[in-house]
Design a protein around this motif. Structure first.
Motif, mmCIF file in Angstrom:
data_model
loop_
_atom_site.group_PDB
_atom_site.id
_atom_site.type_symbol
_atom_site.label_atom_id
_atom_site.label_comp_id
_atom_site.label_asym_id
_atom_site.label_seq_id
_atom_site.Cartn_x
_atom_site.Cartn_y
_atom_site.Cartn_z
ATOM 1 N N UNK A 349 -2.811 2.152 -6.738
ATOM 2 C CA UNK A 349 -2.666 0.930 -5.968
ATOM 3 C C UNK A 349 -1.684 1.191 -4.844
ATOM 4 N N UNK A 350 -2.142 1.055 -3.603
ATOM 5 C CA UNK A 350 -1.299 1.346 -2.457
ATOM 6 C C UNK A 350 -1.295 0.221 -1.444
ATOM 7 N N UNK A 351 -0.141 0.023 -0.814
ATOM 8 C CA UNK A 351 0.016 -0.979 0.235
ATOM 9 C C UNK A 351 0.607 -0.293 1.463
ATOM 10 N N UNK A 352 0.204 -0.741 2.650
ATOM 11 C CA UNK A 352 0.750 -0.182 3.870
ATOM 12 C C UNK A 352 0.868 -1.228 4.954
ATOM 13 N N UNK A 353 1.782 -0.994 5.874
ATOM 14 C CA UNK A 353 1.978 -1.932 6.978
ATOM 15 C C UNK A 353 2.437 -1.178 8.214
ATOM 16 N N UNK A 354 1.932 -1.617 9.378
ATOM 17 C CA UNK A 354 2.397 -1.143 10.676
ATOM 18 C C UNK A 354 3.064 -2.308 11.388
ATOM 19 N N UNK A 355 4.294 -2.091 11.821
ATOM 20 C CA UNK A 355 5.014 -3.109 12.586
ATOM 21 C C UNK A 355 5.465 -2.451 13.878
ATOM 22 N N UNK A 356 4.776 -2.764 14.975
ATOM 23 C CA UNK A 356 5.006 -2.103 16.261
ATOM 24 C C UNK A 356 4.856 -0.587 16.069
ATOM 25 N N UNK A 357 5.893 0.185 16.322
ATOM 26 C CA UNK A 357 5.794 1.632 16.178
ATOM 27 C C UNK A 357 6.243 2.125 14.802
ATOM 28 N N UNK A 358 6.576 1.223 13.913
ATOM 29 C CA UNK A 358 7.112 1.605 12.606
ATOM 30 C C UNK A 358 6.041 1.444 11.527
ATOM 31 N N UNK A 359 6.143 2.269 10.483
ATOM 32 C CA UNK A 359 5.166 2.236 9.394
ATOM 33 C C UNK A 359 5.901 2.196 8.054
ATOM 34 N N UNK A 360 5.317 1.430 7.126
ATOM 35 C CA UNK A 360 5.891 1.281 5.798
ATOM 36 C C UNK A 360 4.771 1.432 4.767
ATOM 37 N N UNK A 361 5.069 2.120 3.655
ATOM 38 C CA UNK A 361 4.055 2.338 2.633
ATOM 39 C C UNK A 361 4.668 2.274 1.237
ATOM 40 N N UNK A 362 3.844 1.816 0.322
ATOM 41 C CA UNK A 362 4.232 1.767 -1.086
ATOM 42 C C UNK A 362 3.014 2.172 -1.917
ATOM 43 N N UNK A 363 3.167 3.217 -2.702
ATOM 44 C CA UNK A 363 2.067 3.754 -3.500
ATOM 45 C C UNK A 363 2.436 3.778 -4.969
#
Length: 902
Positions: A349-363
């Motif tokens: 189960x993975x989640x990801x997000x892009x906020x402008x030039x930044x990236x965040x992920x949780x796996x």
């Protein structure tokens, strides 16, 4: 040259921690959803050529990358990455059809798989390989290993795998043969759902005789329903006894020990049963994902579930000799039928997000792998003789086992971009467990008097044992990296990072023996089958007790830990046109300990400076050479240090550790020529050399009763050198004429690795596997190869495929020459020949065909494995004398699978 930035951010919104550039490109080149669609053929997935410049960041995850296009487009990851790498993309994995990543990796140049999914790189054992998941460390659920067995990872949850064979300081310093970085699937750019299943069987197992036992109601699903739990009273006694054996005396009465014996489940777990029609294997998996646009970027989610239930039967000849020349009748000889029912459950189960030039992920990843094993052996051991004629007695042995391995991993990552400055932060927690409750063994002795096999629980060759093993390991890791891109007279990237990891392990193994203090049982009772023999009536009527023999050989339990603090600095610079240099140094401070409940422990504390450099020069636009050099380290694994008995269910051999082992130091060098003569086509030739100081070698020895056991010892020094040849060539078939060949091609992927290693041995004193001081020259033979090293490894893949739709037929040829598994045991003043295995030649065929059904993209896959019928051979040989430690036929297998992509 004109420079532009690659717009690939959305393709890199991963459900996992940071990836290496190779893994990134592998995913971009072969989208995961839907990989099997007829609208997503392999050829269409190939990127256009573009030259890229890759700057590498990441301490434990060398995966924060900045890609800059410089001139002619040539997006070939293997060429552009500063280090020597091999990449298995999702398309490559699908082409080979292997169900787990260990099977797929053995197709990579210089790699071989030994035992239960442990990958050897360039002939160096698994202790010299580093396995990462999305760049983060993994704990191992194997008592004998610190490296996680890669057959735990189904290919259905992985997007790609990268193998880096030359060291760079952004990786952990425990680097010998290479780093294997597994990358989980990416969050898609559009919603998808994939559902698949398969059925398979093999000629030695399916529909044939095998042995199993009832166990519990949920065994088919890989979970126990509580049947195998340690009874409350015995568990309390274990907890409060400490290092004191649970025996009759001040603390425990005869009635207590009878009660412990009767409280065990002695029917469901002890009665071995014939199954004359072992069922077929089956598996199913489901993968889906979606993403959503937001005002400032995008968010996404991906989930995967998988289940498989497989059977495997081996009819094994097992021998052992105590004669230095292997002459005469073997010390022991058994014909053993072993049936494994292996069940694997996995989820992602993975989640990801892009906020402008930044990236965040949780796996988040969950894998549970269970083996239910039943075995029946018939033969003799010369230590057990018939009291009538003095000849070796005829014995029957029965074993029922249950092995649970489980891995839980959660990872969080933040990639922050501020123009030329980038900051990457990552953290992970992972837990692995291995439980082996109710390890049961029974030994029956043929009695001429009874004209039957008997077990009186007292005499030689007549016994009943039970053991409980439990292992828990946690890893906490965090790292941060900062990089700055230079864009002036000097171009390149300067990077630095910090990393911290802490590993904690708790391991316990308690072994008990059923016995009768008053002496042997009468013949009428001794002839009973195991569940009747240990019935409550017999236990209380004939005073059968449970005796604690846990500490008879080594410790019952140990705690272990490894704490590593690291920092690195690295620069990747273009020194001149076509000349690139990546160089850096890593500092590591490590503290490692193993604390047993009895006997000697281990405390290792050492710091290292580990430099590495790679120089790459472009001879022509499509040719380059590389020179690489580095210093690395290999630390002893916990289990190699712990003096605790461990039964390996695959080799059917006992292992024990050596608390006096030391770190190994490696010096690595490589030279490589690469020619990229066409799009995604290349040929390369490399030579490599490694010098190992204090390498750890597996060495056999004889324990009490002539039992052959494996331990470990440091050899003084070893050298390894070799060469690799790789080729990938595509042959368009449109020149043959006709519409059928218009979109067809042949893809040839071939590699060959020659490796030669030799121990350098003197008369210095080392601590042998039996913990006795011994001259190195007596334990190791000067010039002998390292354990696990094959001189020759070759792979050929020939694929006939369509470039416009999914249609592939692939022939897979694999060969590995003989390799040593254990140093031969010392017998008196002489040592026996080394124990070797012969992997041999293997031919597989995999066919994949895409088609439409009810407006749904479908994939049909047919696999035929081991068509050469190559069996397994592990042996010792001295002149004309040969002893087979394990010899059995593997069989040919056939699998049929179907996947729907929505």
């Amino acid at each position: 040259m004109m420079k532009t930035s690659l717009a690939f951010g959305r393709l890199l919104l991963l459900s996992s921690a940071l990836m290496t550039p190779a893994a990134v490109f592998a995913q971009a080149a072969a989208p995961d959803a839907p990989a099997a669609s007829t609208s997503t053929p392999p050829a269409a997935a190939e990127p256009e050529e573009e030259q890229v410049e890759i700057s590498t960041l990441g301490a434990s995850a060398p995966s924060s990358k900045e890609i800059v296009v410089t001139g002619r487009r040539q997006q070939n990851t293997i060429r552009a990455t500063p280090q020597v790498i091999s990449v298995l993309s999702s398309a490559d994995i699908a082409r080979t059809g292997d169900g787990d990543i260990a099977g797929a990796l053995q197709r990579v140049t210089g790699l071989s798989v030994v035992g239960n999914g442990f990958v050897y790189v360039r002939g160096l054992g698994d202790r010299y390989s580093l396995a990462l998941l999305n760049g983060s460390p993994l704990p191992s659920p194997e008592p004998l290993k610190r490296v996680v067995p890669l057959d735990l990872f189904p290919t259905s949850i992985l997007a790609s795998s990268l193998v880096q064979k030359s060291y760079s300081v952004n990786y952990p310093g425990e680097f010998g043969g290479g780093v294997i970085n597994l990358t989980t699937k990416a969050i898609p750019t559009e919603p998808f759902l994939s559902i698949g299943g398969s059925i398979s069987g093999d000629s030695e197992t399916t529909g044939k005789l095998g042995y199993t036992y009832y166990g519990s109601d949920y065994d088919w699903f890989g979970f126990d329903d509580g049947t195998r739990d340690i009874p409350r009273g015995l568990k309390s006694a274990i907890k409060t006894s400490g290092t004191t054996p649970i025996v009759q005396g001040a603390n425990y009465s005869a009635a207590d020990l009878q009660g412990f014996a009767a409280s065990l489940n002695n029917a469901d777990t002890a009665l071995l049963q014939r199954n004359r029609n072992i069922p077929a294997n089956f598996s199913a998996d489901l993968t889906g994902g979606t993403s959503f646009e937001t005002d400032s970027g995008r968010v996404g989610v991906l989930a995967a579930l998988g289940f498989s239930n497989n059977w495997k039967t081996r009819d094994v000849l097992q021998q052992a000799s105590i004669d230095p020349g292997l002459a005469g009748i073997p010390q022991s000889q058994f014909q053993t039928v072993i049936t494994d029912n292996r069940v694997t459950v996995n989820g992602l189960l993975g989640f990801g997000a892009e906020v402008n030039d930044h990236k965040f992920r949780w796996t988040n990843l969950f894998i549970r792998d269970t083996v239910k094993q039943g075995r029946l052996s018939a033969g003799f051991n010369r230590s057990v003789s018939d009291p009538v004629d003095g000849q070796p007695a005829s014995l029957i042995r029965q074993n029922t086992y249950w092995f649970e391995r489980q891995l839980i991993d959660t990872q969080g990552v933040a990639e922050l971009r501020f123009g030329p400055l980038s900051v990457d932060l990552r953290a992970t927690y992972a837990n692995s467990q291995r439980e082996s409750p109710y390890e049961r063994s029974f030994s029956y002795f043929y009695s001429a008097q009874a004209n039957d096999y008997i077990n009186n629980l007292a005499s030689g060759g007549q016994s009943a044992d039970i053991a409980f093993s439990d292992l828990n390991e946690d890893i906490y890791a965090a790292s941060g990296d900062v990089a700055y891109k230079l864009d002036g007279a000097l171009t390149g990237t300067i990077s630095a990072g910090l990393a911290y990891s802490k590993t904690k392990r708790q391991s316990e193994r308690y072994q008990f023996q059923f016995f009768r203090p008053a002496g042997a049982l009468g013949l009428a009772v001794a002839q009973e089958r195991p569940d009747y023999l240990l019935s409550d009536y017999n236990i209380y009527t004939y005073n059968i007790q449970l005796r604690d023999i846990s500490g008879a050989e080594g410790s019952r339990a140990y705690n272990a830990g490894l704490e590593i603090k690291a920092a690195y600095g690295q620069a990747e610079l273009e020194l001149a046109t076509g000349l690139r240099l990546q160089a850096g140094v890593r500092y590591e401070d490590a503290e490692q300990f193993v604390a047993p409940d009895a006997g000697a422990g281990t405390q290792l504390s050492k710091s290292y400076l580990l430099p590495a450099a790679t120089l790459t020069y472009n001879i022509e636009d499509d040719m380059q050479v590389r020179l690489a050099g580095s210093k690395t380290v290999a630390r002893p694994q916990f289990r190699e240090l712990a003096r605790q008995i461990y039964q390996d269910f695959d080799s059917d051999r006992q292992f024990t550790g050596n608390p006096f082992l030391r770190d190994s130091t490696l010096y690595n060098g490589e030279a490589r020529f690469e020619w990229y003569f066409d799009r995604n086509q290349r040929v390369s030739l490399a030579g490599f050399y490694k010098k190992l100081k204090n390498p750890i070698e597996a060495a056999a020895f004889f324990a009490g009763g002539g039992v052959l056991r494996t331990g470990f010892a440091n050899a003084p020094e070893a050298q390894l050198y070799g060469a690799e040849l790789e080729l990938e060539k595509h042959f368009p078939l449109d020149t043959l004429g006709g519409s059928f060949f218009e979109t067809k091609r042949l893809v040839l992927i071939a590699n060959y690795t020659f490796t030669k290693s030799k121990l350098k041995v003197d008369n210095s004193i080392v601590i042998g596997p039996d913990l006795s001081p011994v001259a190195a020259s007596a334990l190791f033979r000067d010039g002998a190869p390292l354990t696990g090293q094959s001189d020759h490894i070759g792979n050929i893949q020939l694929s006939f495929e369509d470039t416009d739709k999914l249609s592939q037929l692939t022939f897979l040829f694999n060969y590995a020459s003989e390799r040593v598994t254990n140093r031969g045991p010392i017998q008196g003043a002489l040592s026996q020949p080394d124990i070797q295995e012969k992997p041999g030649i293997r031919l597989d065929i995999v066919g994949r065909q895409g088609f439409k059904l009810l407006n749904t993209d479908m994939e049909l896959k047919i696999e035929a494995r081991n068509l050469t019928g190559t069996g397994y051979r592990e042996f010792q040989k001295a002149g004309a004398n040969i002893i087979y430690l394990n010899r059995y036929d593997v069989g040919r297998s056939l699998s049929l699978g179907l996947t729907a992509n929505f």
